[in-house]
Design a protein around this motif. Sequence first.
Motif, PDB file in Angstrom:
ATOM      1  N   LYS A  62       6.268  -9.470  -7.334  1.00 28.24           N
ATOM      2  CA  LYS A  62       5.484  -8.353  -6.940  1.00 28.24           C
ATOM      3  C   LYS A  62       5.425  -7.841  -5.166  1.00 28.24           C
ATOM      4  CE  LYS A  62       1.195  -9.533  -8.108  1.00 28.24           C
ATOM      5  NZ  LYS A  62       1.515 -10.744  -8.538  1.00 28.24           N
ATOM      6  N   SER A  63       5.245  -8.882  -4.619  1.00 29.99           N
ATOM      7  CA  SER A  63       5.452  -8.821  -3.133  1.00 29.99           C
ATOM      8  C   SER A  63       7.004  -8.394  -2.623  1.00 29.99           C
ATOM      9  CB  SER A  63       4.728  -9.818  -2.201  1.00 29.99           C
ATOM     10  OG  SER A  63       3.432  -9.938  -2.314  1.00 29.99           O
ATOM     11  N   THR A  64       7.930  -9.250  -3.352  1.00 32.56           N
ATOM     12  CA  THR A  64       9.010  -9.001  -2.977  1.00 32.56           C
ATOM     13  C   THR A  64       9.584  -7.782  -3.616  1.00 32.56           C
ATOM     14  OG1 THR A  64       9.690 -11.271  -3.456  1.00 32.56           O
ATOM     15  CG2 THR A  64      11.508  -9.811  -3.589  1.00 32.56           C
ATOM     16  N   PHE A  65       9.344  -7.140  -4.454  1.00 33.61           N
ATOM     17  CA  PHE A  65       9.512  -5.669  -4.933  1.00 33.61           C
ATOM     18  C   PHE A  65       8.942  -4.521  -3.871  1.00 33.61           C
ATOM     19  CE2 PHE A  65       8.916  -2.514  -8.561  1.00 33.61           C
ATOM     20  CZ  PHE A  65       9.977  -1.845  -8.131  1.00 33.61           C
ATOM     21  N   ILE A  66       7.687  -4.766  -3.606  1.00 39.68           N
ATOM     22  CA  ILE A  66       6.944  -3.757  -2.840  1.00 39.68           C
ATOM     23  C   ILE A  66       7.707  -3.700  -1.356  1.00 39.68           C
ATOM     24  CG2 ILE A  66       5.171  -4.948  -1.711  1.00 39.68           C
ATOM     25  CD1 ILE A  66       3.460  -2.260  -2.543  1.00 39.68           C
ATOM     26  N   ASP A 184       5.183   9.149   4.878  1.00 38.90           N
ATOM     27  CA  ASP A 184       5.184   9.892   3.885  1.00 38.90           C
ATOM     28  C   ASP A 184       4.654   9.152   2.405  1.00 38.90           C
ATOM     29  OD1 ASP A 184       6.525  12.262   4.744  1.00 38.90           O
ATOM     30  OD2 ASP A 184       8.398  11.047   5.086  1.00 38.90           O
ATOM     31  N   ALA A 185       4.879   7.942   2.613  1.00 39.57           N
ATOM     32  CA  ALA A 185       4.312   6.932   1.660  1.00 39.57           C
ATOM     33  C   ALA A 185       3.759   5.918   2.283  1.00 39.57           C
ATOM     34  CB  ALA A 185       5.359   6.513   0.696  1.00 39.57           C
ATOM     35  N   ILE A 186       2.765   5.113   1.444  1.00 38.55           N
ATOM     36  CA  ILE A 186       2.142   4.012   1.933  1.00 38.55           C
ATOM     37  C   ILE A 186       2.479   2.864   0.883  1.00 38.55           C
ATOM     38  CG2 ILE A 186       0.137   3.066   2.964  1.00 38.55           C
ATOM     39  CD1 ILE A 186      -0.779   5.830   3.542  1.00 38.55           C
ATOM     40  N   LEU A 187       2.732   1.684   1.391  1.00 38.91           N
ATOM     41  CA  LEU A 187       2.835   0.473   0.530  1.00 38.91           C
ATOM     42  C   LEU A 187       1.714  -0.364   0.744  1.00 38.91           C
ATOM     43  CD1 LEU A 187       6.576  -0.216   1.350  1.00 38.91           C
ATOM     44  CD2 LEU A 187       5.791   1.219  -0.609  1.00 38.91           C
ATOM     45  N   MET A 188       1.008  -0.866  -0.006  1.00 37.05           N
ATOM     46  CA  MET A 188      -0.059  -1.688   0.101  1.00 37.05           C
ATOM     47  C   MET A 188       0.248  -3.085  -0.828  1.00 37.05           C
ATOM     48  SD  MET A 188      -3.193   0.774  -0.053  1.00 37.05           S
ATOM     49  CE  MET A 188      -3.526   2.081   1.353  1.00 37.05           C
ATOM     50  N   ASP A 189       0.164  -4.159  -0.014  1.00 41.84           N
ATOM     51  CA  ASP A 189       0.467  -5.194  -0.483  1.00 41.84           C
ATOM     52  C   ASP A 189      -0.597  -6.070  -0.650  1.00 41.84           C
ATOM     53  OD1 ASP A 189       1.448  -7.682  -1.629  1.00 41.84           O
ATOM     54  OD2 ASP A 189       2.813  -8.161   0.081  1.00 41.84           O
ATOM     55  N   GLU A 190      -1.488  -6.215  -1.912  1.00 40.39           N
ATOM     56  CA  GLU A 190      -2.634  -6.617  -2.066  1.00 40.39           C
ATOM     57  C   GLU A 190      -3.643  -6.577  -0.833  1.00 40.39           C
ATOM     58  OE1 GLU A 190      -2.869 -10.448  -3.704  1.00 40.39           O
ATOM     59  OE2 GLU A 190      -0.826 -10.575  -4.825  1.00 40.39           O
ATOM     60  N   PRO A 191      -4.235  -5.154  -0.844  1.00 38.68           N
ATOM     61  CA  PRO A 191      -4.739  -4.941   0.715  1.00 38.68           C
ATOM     62  C   PRO A 191      -6.355  -5.574   0.554  1.00 38.68           C
ATOM     63  CG  PRO A 191      -4.627  -3.199  -0.728  1.00 38.68           C
ATOM     64  CD  PRO A 191      -3.742  -4.017  -1.441  1.00 38.68           C
ATOM     65  N   ILE A 218       0.493   0.243  -4.611  1.00 38.05           N
ATOM     66  CA  ILE A 218      -0.206  -0.904  -4.493  1.00 38.05           C
ATOM     67  C   ILE A 218       0.115  -2.025  -5.222  1.00 38.05           C
ATOM     68  CG2 ILE A 218      -2.134   0.098  -5.918  1.00 38.05           C
ATOM     69  CD1 ILE A 218      -3.938  -1.514  -4.288  1.00 38.05           C
ATOM     70  N   VAL A 219       0.256  -3.133  -4.672  1.00 35.40           N
ATOM     71  CA  VAL A 219       0.443  -4.506  -5.332  1.00 35.40           C
ATOM     72  C   VAL A 219      -1.229  -5.057  -5.599  1.00 35.40           C
ATOM     73  CG1 VAL A 219       1.078  -7.029  -5.481  1.00 35.40           C
ATOM     74  CG2 VAL A 219       2.948  -5.173  -4.761  1.00 35.40           C
ATOM     75  N   THR A 220      -1.428  -5.456  -6.728  1.00 41.22           N
ATOM     76  CA  THR A 220      -2.488  -6.174  -7.002  1.00 41.22           C
ATOM     77  C   THR A 220      -2.546  -7.039  -8.209  1.00 41.22           C
ATOM     78  OG1 THR A 220      -5.023  -5.766  -7.401  1.00 41.22           O
ATOM     79  CG2 THR A 220      -3.484  -4.037  -8.368  1.00 41.22           C
ATOM     80  N   HIS A 221      -3.403  -8.229  -8.189  1.00 42.84           N
ATOM     81  CA  HIS A 221      -3.382  -9.321  -8.897  1.00 42.84           C
ATOM     82  C   HIS A 221      -4.897  -8.914  -9.747  1.00 42.84           C
ATOM     83  CE1 HIS A 221      -5.190 -11.806  -5.427  1.00 42.84           C
ATOM     84  NE2 HIS A 221      -5.905 -11.018  -5.564  1.00 42.84           N
ATOM     85  N   ASN A 222      -5.548  -7.691  -9.181  1.00 47.76           N
ATOM     86  CA  ASN A 222      -6.727  -7.671  -9.826  1.00 47.76           C
ATOM     87  C   ASN A 222      -6.864  -6.372 -10.807  1.00 47.76           C
ATOM     88  OD1 ASN A 222      -9.378  -6.453 -10.479  1.00 47.76           O
ATOM     89  ND2 ASN A 222     -10.111  -7.117  -8.252  1.00 47.76           N
ATOM     90  N   MET A 223      -6.866  -6.807 -12.132  1.00 47.19           N
ATOM     91  CA  MET A 223      -6.383  -5.795 -13.106  1.00 47.19           C
ATOM     92  C   MET A 223      -7.490  -4.776 -13.128  1.00 47.19           C
ATOM     93  SD  MET A 223      -4.848  -8.015 -16.108  1.00 47.19           S
ATOM     94  CE  MET A 223      -5.828  -9.079 -15.977  1.00 47.19           C
ATOM     95  N   GLN A 224      -8.675  -4.950 -12.886  1.00 44.73           N
ATOM     96  CA  GLN A 224      -9.919  -3.885 -12.815  1.00 44.73           C
ATOM     97  C   GLN A 224      -9.383  -2.930 -11.650  1.00 44.73           C
ATOM     98  OE1 GLN A 224     -10.520  -7.441 -12.928  1.00 44.73           O
ATOM     99  NE2 GLN A 224     -11.218  -7.311 -15.223  1.00 44.73           N
ATOM    100  N   GLN A 225      -8.937  -3.333 -10.528  1.00 44.83           N
ATOM    101  CA  GLN A 225      -8.481  -2.725  -9.483  1.00 44.83           C
ATOM    102  C   GLN A 225      -7.290  -1.585  -9.745  1.00 44.83           C
ATOM    103  OE1 GLN A 225      -6.826  -4.162  -5.626  1.00 44.83           O
ATOM    104  NE2 GLN A 225      -8.558  -3.204  -4.606  1.00 44.83           N
ATOM    105  N   ALA A 226      -6.374  -2.291 -10.522  1.00 48.19           N
ATOM    106  CA  ALA A 226      -5.475  -1.304 -10.809  1.00 48.19           C
ATOM    107  C   ALA A 226      -5.936  -0.529 -12.044  1.00 48.19           C
ATOM    108  CB  ALA A 226      -4.075  -2.445 -11.624  1.00 48.19           C
ATOM    109  N   ALA A 227      -6.781  -0.735 -12.833  1.00 50.45           N
ATOM    110  CA  ALA A 227      -7.416   0.298 -13.566  1.00 50.45           C
ATOM    111  C   ALA A 227      -8.208   1.383 -13.142  1.00 50.45           C
ATOM    112  CB  ALA A 227      -8.377  -0.389 -14.765  1.00 50.45           C
ATOM    113  N   ARG A 228      -9.025   0.858 -12.113  1.00 53.40           N
ATOM    114  CA  ARG A 228      -9.801   1.722 -11.266  1.00 53.40           C
ATOM    115  C   ARG A 228      -8.835   2.752 -10.439  1.00 53.40           C
ATOM    116  NH1 ARG A 228     -13.110  -2.550 -10.168  1.00 53.40           N
ATOM    117  NH2 ARG A 228     -12.063  -2.973  -8.338  1.00 53.40           N
TER     118      ARG A 228
END
Lengths: 274, 299
Positions: A62-66, A184-191, A218-228
């Motif tokens: 995920k981090s490599t990708f972002i 123009d865009a913001i990348l967030m790596d497990e912020p 946004i990269v996240t390992h927290n699925m609730q966060q992704a859903a929210r």
Amino acid sequence: MTVLTPVLSTPPLVGADADGHAAFDVRDLKFWYGPAPALKDITLQIPARQITAIIGPSGCGKSTFIRCFNRMNELVPGARVEGQILFHGQNLYAPAVDPVEVRRRIGMVFQKPNPFPQSIYDNIAYGPRLNGFKGNMDEFVERSLRQAVLWDEVKDKLRQNAYTLSGGQQQRLCIARALAVEPDAILMDEPCSALDPIATLKIEELMHELAVNYTIIIVTHNMQQAARVSDITAMMMLVDDHRTGTVIEVGETQTIFTRPKDKRTEDYVTGRFG
Amino acid sequence: MSQLPTPNFKLQTAGFRRQLAGRKRWGRVFAALCLLAAMVGLVVLAVLIVDVLAKSRGWLDWQFLTSFPSRKPEAAGVLSALAGSLWLVALTALFSFPVGLAAAIYLEEYAPSNWITTLIQTNIANLAGVPSIVYGLLGLGIFVRTLGLGRSLLAGALTMSLLVLPTIIIASREAIRAVPPSLRHASLALGGTRWQTVWHTVLPMAFPGILTGAILALSRAIGETAPLITIGALTYIAFLPDGPMSAFTVLPIQIFNWTSRPQADFRNLAAAGIVLLLVVLLSANALAILLRDRLQKRN
């Protein structure tokens, strides 16, 4: 030197800019650290002015990708990229595109808050100064801090060292610092991985506000966060004997979390995996 | 010592307690041995200082500081050696600091990881261990003879620069490497070029460490004798250096010269010279610490 297509300020159709381009159009992306392929066969579109979450188990890339989106991966010796990422129609990896300009246009917030060991004011002013900002820096710093909803908390101590702030405040300072170069865009790596739930909530609220004007990944390992927080979710997995990461499914967040097509996605989002 | 209740303690408690006392005794013995080792250096230094202070009593005065060397001990002074040392260290700093810092920045921030870089790094590490007399011979061959600089301050400073360069490079590299990569990434992600990142983020953070390393390296140059004798620095100078091309002597050479005289009074003069040399060295180190703390506070 090719100049990247500027983003028009008129609100486009959802998910596309005025020319009908997605914010990011990833085409058959492959990535290597040295001889081992870390990512392969990634093709997806990331809509403008929405929040796209990248989820998946630890170590799936995920981090490599972002980091491919702002070419930060190139800083690793031996890194190699194949394929394209079109940013509003312009290939970020075209030979004539300068990575410095890519990073100026596509901001990044890192896993751990990383403010400079300087004053709050100087942290915000750092990017504009690098890029030759001429104008009223005080106003500009205030505007950036207001955008990150940090102004009221720090307006009386702008000259204090940024390390005196709490972890959550430091991370919002880093977001304000990224906004200050007007990307123009913001990348967030497990912020939020280093933050407590209240600080996390504040960042998530902030992301919703920012998504009005910015494309956010946004990269996240927290699925609730992704859903929210996210509108779109991309699910990554290791394939090929658990060596290479790829995106196995991408779609609207609601669909991914309720009716995923891929069995592996279903196992992951329901907690039966990793 | 009161004994704890041992509801779940299956081991024989008496044996355990006896053993515990023994283990703690060994701990104390070990701590005492370490303290002893730590004291060795301190005691030797204290004895040395007391000795030179005693010998230099009555000799370390204004007249000593403001006079040129002389055949008569009561008229002899250290002025030309002190001036020579200050000239030499200033010139050495001027040459070695910028070059050493630039080399360190290159190796840490720019150098690709290939065999040439490895070669350079191995070489620098080895050069730091080369005996100083070898640098003296090098200086004699290149600066004094080939470049025709003669037995001048310039030749001496260039030789000394070669001598301290590896130390400055290594210390600067350590300081640069100690800057967290996350801050470099922060700067680059804001659209900073590599140079801007080095200048605005890496160097301000690394500078206290770089400065400390450089001053310690230059302290070594103040105390060095062998390479300067090799390139032909004089032992008897009855004038002040008037520029980089001037002939010169330095404090350690003057001290060495005095210790080799037969008259006892000259040995007292040497003691006075040693005290002065120590004062100069400790001032340099104090300056390094002061500057480092100052700069760290500013960060």
